[in-house]
Design a protein around this motif. Structure first.
Motif, PDB file in Angstrom:
ATOM      1  N   GLY A 199       0.807  -1.212   0.000  1.00 24.85           N
ATOM      2  CA  GLY A 199       0.000   0.000   0.000  1.00 24.85           C
ATOM      3  C   GLY A 199       0.842   1.263   0.000  1.00 24.85           C
ATOM      4  N   LYS A 200       1.855   1.306   0.844  1.00 31.03           N
ATOM      5  CA  LYS A 200       2.753   2.466   0.882  1.00 31.03           C
ATOM      6  C   LYS A 200       3.527   2.580  -0.425  1.00 31.03           C
ATOM      7  CE  LYS A 200       2.051   4.059   5.099  1.00 31.03           C
ATOM      8  NZ  LYS A 200       1.473   5.411   5.344  1.00 31.03           N
ATOM      9  N   ALA A 201       3.918   1.441  -0.981  1.00 32.58           N
ATOM     10  CA  ALA A 201       4.627   1.449  -2.262  1.00 32.58           C
ATOM     11  C   ALA A 201       3.728   1.985  -3.371  1.00 32.58           C
ATOM     12  CB  ALA A 201       5.114   0.043  -2.602  1.00 32.58           C
ATOM     13  N   TYR A 202       2.445   1.661  -3.319  1.00 33.45           N
ATOM     14  CA  TYR A 202       1.500   2.195  -4.297  1.00 33.45           C
ATOM     15  C   TYR A 202       1.450   3.713  -4.201  1.00 33.45           C
ATOM     16  CZ  TYR A 202      -2.875   3.052  -6.775  1.00 33.45           C
ATOM     17  OH  TYR A 202      -3.822   3.524  -7.648  1.00 33.45           O
ATOM     18  N   GLN A 203       1.360   4.219  -2.993  1.00 33.85           N
ATOM     19  CA  GLN A 203       1.320   5.664  -2.807  1.00 33.85           C
ATOM     20  C   GLN A 203       2.613   6.331  -3.272  1.00 33.85           C
ATOM     21  OE1 GLN A 203       0.239   6.488   1.320  1.00 33.85           O
ATOM     22  NE2 GLN A 203      -1.907   6.658   0.720  1.00 33.85           N
ATOM     23  N   ALA A 204       3.732   5.597  -3.185  1.00 31.11           N
ATOM     24  CA  ALA A 204       5.028   6.140  -3.575  1.00 31.11           C
ATOM     25  C   ALA A 204       5.293   6.043  -5.071  1.00 31.11           C
ATOM     26  CB  ALA A 204       6.139   5.438  -2.797  1.00 31.11           C
ATOM     27  N   GLY A 205       4.373   5.449  -5.832  1.00 27.50           N
ATOM     28  CA  GLY A 205       4.532   5.374  -7.270  1.00 27.50           C
ATOM     29  C   GLY A 205       5.268   4.158  -7.784  1.00 27.50           C
ATOM     30  N   VAL A 206       5.469   3.148  -6.930  1.00 27.67           N
ATOM     31  CA  VAL A 206       6.131   1.919  -7.384  1.00 27.67           C
ATOM     32  C   VAL A 206       5.275   1.225  -8.446  1.00 27.67           C
ATOM     33  CG1 VAL A 206       6.924  -0.386  -6.677  1.00 27.67           C
ATOM     34  CG2 VAL A 206       7.401   1.622  -5.234  1.00 27.67           C
ATOM     35  N   PHE A 207       3.968   1.350  -8.315  1.00 25.33           N
ATOM     36  CA  PHE A 207       3.032   0.738  -9.259  1.00 25.33           C
ATOM     37  C   PHE A 207       2.290   1.831 -10.029  1.00 25.33           C
ATOM     38  CE2 PHE A 207       3.246  -1.723  -5.287  1.00 25.33           C
ATOM     39  CZ  PHE A 207       4.001  -2.791  -5.749  1.00 25.33           C
ATOM     40  N   SER A 208       1.853   1.504 -11.214  1.00 27.24           N
ATOM     41  CA  SER A 208       1.224   2.494 -12.087  1.00 27.24           C
ATOM     42  C   SER A 208      -0.277   2.602 -11.817  1.00 27.24           C
ATOM     43  CB  SER A 208       1.449   2.122 -13.550  1.00 27.24           C
ATOM     44  OG  SER A 208       0.733   2.998 -14.393  1.00 27.24           O
ATOM     45  N   ALA A 209      -0.669   3.703 -11.204  1.00 30.62           N
ATOM     46  CA  ALA A 209      -2.089   3.933 -10.919  1.00 30.62           C
ATOM     47  C   ALA A 209      -2.886   4.161 -12.195  1.00 30.62           C
ATOM     48  CB  ALA A 209      -2.235   5.126  -9.984  1.00 30.62           C
ATOM     49  N   ASP A 210      -2.196   4.502 -13.293  1.00 32.41           N
ATOM     50  CA  ASP A 210      -2.874   4.816 -14.555  1.00 32.41           C
ATOM     51  C   ASP A 210      -2.938   3.632 -15.515  1.00 32.41           C
ATOM     52  OD1 ASP A 210      -3.208   7.468 -13.720  1.00 32.41           O
ATOM     53  OD2 ASP A 210      -1.234   8.037 -14.485  1.00 32.41           O
ATOM     54  N   SER A 211      -2.443   2.476 -15.094  1.00 29.24           N
ATOM     55  CA  SER A 211      -2.489   1.315 -15.979  1.00 29.24           C
ATOM     56  C   SER A 211      -3.940   0.890 -16.208  1.00 29.24           C
ATOM     57  CB  SER A 211      -1.706   0.150 -15.375  1.00 29.24           C
ATOM     58  OG  SER A 211      -2.384  -0.350 -14.228  1.00 29.24           O
ATOM     59  N   THR A 212      -4.175   0.193 -17.295  1.00 29.03           N
ATOM     60  CA  THR A 212      -5.531  -0.239 -17.631  1.00 29.03           C
ATOM     61  C   THR A 212      -6.142  -1.101 -16.531  1.00 29.03           C
ATOM     62  OG1 THR A 212      -5.033  -0.173 -19.993  1.00 29.03           O
ATOM     63  CG2 THR A 212      -6.928  -1.494 -19.308  1.00 29.03           C
ATOM     64  N   ALA A 213      -5.368  -2.044 -16.002  1.00 30.17           N
ATOM     65  CA  ALA A 213      -5.897  -2.982 -15.013  1.00 30.17           C
ATOM     66  C   ALA A 213      -6.206  -2.296 -13.687  1.00 30.17           C
ATOM     67  CB  ALA A 213      -4.905  -4.117 -14.800  1.00 30.17           C
ATOM     68  N   ILE A 214      -5.298  -1.459 -13.200  1.00 33.51           N
ATOM     69  CA  ILE A 214      -5.534  -0.792 -11.921  1.00 33.51           C
ATOM     70  C   ILE A 214      -6.628   0.257 -12.058  1.00 33.51           C
ATOM     71  CG2 ILE A 214      -4.491   0.690 -10.154  1.00 33.51           C
ATOM     72  CD1 ILE A 214      -1.933  -0.906 -10.414  1.00 33.51           C
ATOM     73  N   THR A 215      -6.691   0.931 -13.200  1.00 30.61           N
ATOM     74  CA  THR A 215      -7.770   1.891 -13.430  1.00 30.61           C
ATOM     75  C   THR A 215      -9.129   1.187 -13.420  1.00 30.61           C
ATOM     76  OG1 THR A 215      -6.370   3.388 -14.708  1.00 30.61           O
ATOM     77  CG2 THR A 215      -8.737   3.558 -15.056  1.00 30.61           C
ATOM     78  N   ALA A 216      -9.215   0.017 -14.032  1.00 29.69           N
ATOM     79  CA  ALA A 216     -10.475  -0.743 -14.034  1.00 29.69           C
ATOM     80  C   ALA A 216     -10.887  -1.087 -12.606  1.00 29.69           C
ATOM     81  CB  ALA A 216     -10.326  -2.012 -14.865  1.00 29.69           C
ATOM     82  N   PHE A 217      -9.928  -1.469 -11.794  1.00 29.38           N
ATOM     83  CA  PHE A 217     -10.204  -1.806 -10.396  1.00 29.38           C
ATOM     84  C   PHE A 217     -10.703  -0.598  -9.612  1.00 29.38           C
ATOM     85  CE2 PHE A 217      -8.346  -2.257  -6.007  1.00 29.38           C
ATOM     86  CZ  PHE A 217      -9.305  -3.128  -5.535  1.00 29.38           C
ATOM     87  N   THR A 218     -10.045   0.532  -9.764  1.00 30.91           N
ATOM     88  CA  THR A 218     -10.450   1.724  -9.014  1.00 30.91           C
ATOM     89  C   THR A 218     -11.807   2.248  -9.486  1.00 30.91           C
ATOM     90  OG1 THR A 218      -9.139   3.168 -10.481  1.00 30.91           O
ATOM     91  CG2 THR A 218      -8.080   2.389  -8.458  1.00 30.91           C
ATOM     92  N   LEU A 219     -12.092   2.128 -10.770  1.00 30.77           N
ATOM     93  CA  LEU A 219     -13.403   2.544 -11.276  1.00 30.77           C
ATOM     94  C   LEU A 219     -14.515   1.658 -10.712  1.00 30.77           C
ATOM     95  CD1 LEU A 219     -12.604   3.392 -15.008  1.00 30.77           C
ATOM     96  CD2 LEU A 219     -13.159   5.001 -13.169  1.00 30.77           C
ATOM     97  N   TRP A 220     -14.235   0.362 -10.613  1.00 28.17           N
ATOM     98  CA  TRP A 220     -15.207  -0.553 -10.002  1.00 28.17           C
ATOM     99  C   TRP A 220     -15.461  -0.163  -8.549  1.00 28.17           C
ATOM    100  CZ3 TRP A 220     -13.946  -3.784  -5.846  1.00 28.17           C
ATOM    101  CH2 TRP A 220     -14.952  -4.679  -5.445  1.00 28.17           C
ATOM    102  N   LEU A 221     -14.400   0.110  -7.798  1.00 30.09           N
ATOM    103  CA  LEU A 221     -14.544   0.528  -6.398  1.00 30.09           C
ATOM    104  C   LEU A 221     -15.475   1.741  -6.280  1.00 30.09           C
ATOM    105  CD1 LEU A 221     -11.076   0.467  -4.573  1.00 30.09           C
ATOM    106  CD2 LEU A 221     -13.178  -0.661  -3.847  1.00 30.09           C
ATOM    107  N   GLN A 222     -15.223   2.727  -7.119  1.00 34.93           N
ATOM    108  CA  GLN A 222     -16.020   3.954  -7.051  1.00 34.93           C
ATOM    109  C   GLN A 222     -17.477   3.690  -7.438  1.00 34.93           C
ATOM    110  OE1 GLN A 222     -13.713   7.548  -8.562  1.00 34.93           O
ATOM    111  NE2 GLN A 222     -12.296   5.885  -9.082  1.00 34.93           N
TER     112      GLN A 222
END
Length: 226
Positions: A199-222
């Motif tokens: 989670g902290k690594a996500y906030q630090a930019g280790v993972f791409s928040a704008d990738s297709t897969a993560i964007t799909a996940f966050t859109l589902w959450l919302q």
């Protein structure tokens, strides 16, 4: 009654990641990630089996009584080679939802956007379901993260982590089913703050928040919670 939005997850690492990700979304609602033990006093441990046999039925009962206003579930697909996988995991969860009066449609393609199931009775809230990593493939949360690194430097670091794991030989003691966990743990151990959480690594930019897969996940959450 005050709105209570529950995101039911398998364990503490999933809870931490979801908490950190939700913070980055800056939503105008409060979402509470909960493990089986957090949610239900009858759950003596965490994990997918306790989630689906104890915690989820408990949560669905509370939802039907309006003690919870929103509910979503995140579980790992795990591997079809080892008897699980996306389709079997979806069946395990949706059979239970159907028993509680939810409408389960035939799985449609594309289905990598997560799902939200309505109830047969008006007034009972829908339930969201996301099966890690992509709601279409086998694997787990760790695979979602490893497949969506934030920059080339992280990809190079992961390549070195993979080489180190390959060189373990007889010293390797973890099961094949835990390879993704070992890869992610090694990657996180080599960050600026060694051993930082996913989670902290996500906030630090280790993972791409704008990738297709993560964007799909966050859109589902919302979509589930807003």
């Amino acid at each position: 009654m005050t709105d209570q939005r529950i995101l039911l997850v398998e364990g503490e690492s999933d809870k931490d990641f979801c908490q950190q990700l939700i913070c980055t979304l800056k939503l105008n609602v409060t979402i509470e990630p909960e493990t089986p033990r957090n949610l239900c006093q009858h759950a003596e441990s965490d994990g997918v089996d306790v989630l689906r046999t104890i915690a989820l039925p408990f949560a669905l009962t509370r939802l039907s009584k309006k003690q919870i206003t929103h509910l979503a579930v995140i579980v790992d697909a795990d591997s079809s080679v080892h008897g699980y996988g996306f389709l079997k995991r979806r069946a395990q969860i949706t059979v239970l939802l159907e028993q509680h009066g939810y409408i389960i449609p035939t799985l449609q393609t594309p289905f990598s956007q997560g799902e939200i199931f309505p109830h047969t009775k008006a007034g009972i809230p829908s339930v969201g379901l996301w099966i890690m990593p992509t709601h279409s493939t086998d694997g787990m949360l760790e695979d979602l993260l490893l497949d969506n690194l934030g920059n080339p430097a992280q990809q190079s670091l992961l390549s070195k982590a993979d080489a180190a794991i390959s060189d373990l030989g007889d010293l390797r003691t973890f099961k094949d089913t835990h390879l993704s966990k070992a890869r992610l743990s090694t990657l996180l151990a080599w960050q600026k703050k060694p051993g930082t959480s996913a989670g902290k690594a996500y906030q630090a930019g280790v993972f791409s928040a704008d990738s297709t897969a993560i964007t799909a996940f966050t859109l589902w959450l919302q979509k589930v919670f807003q």
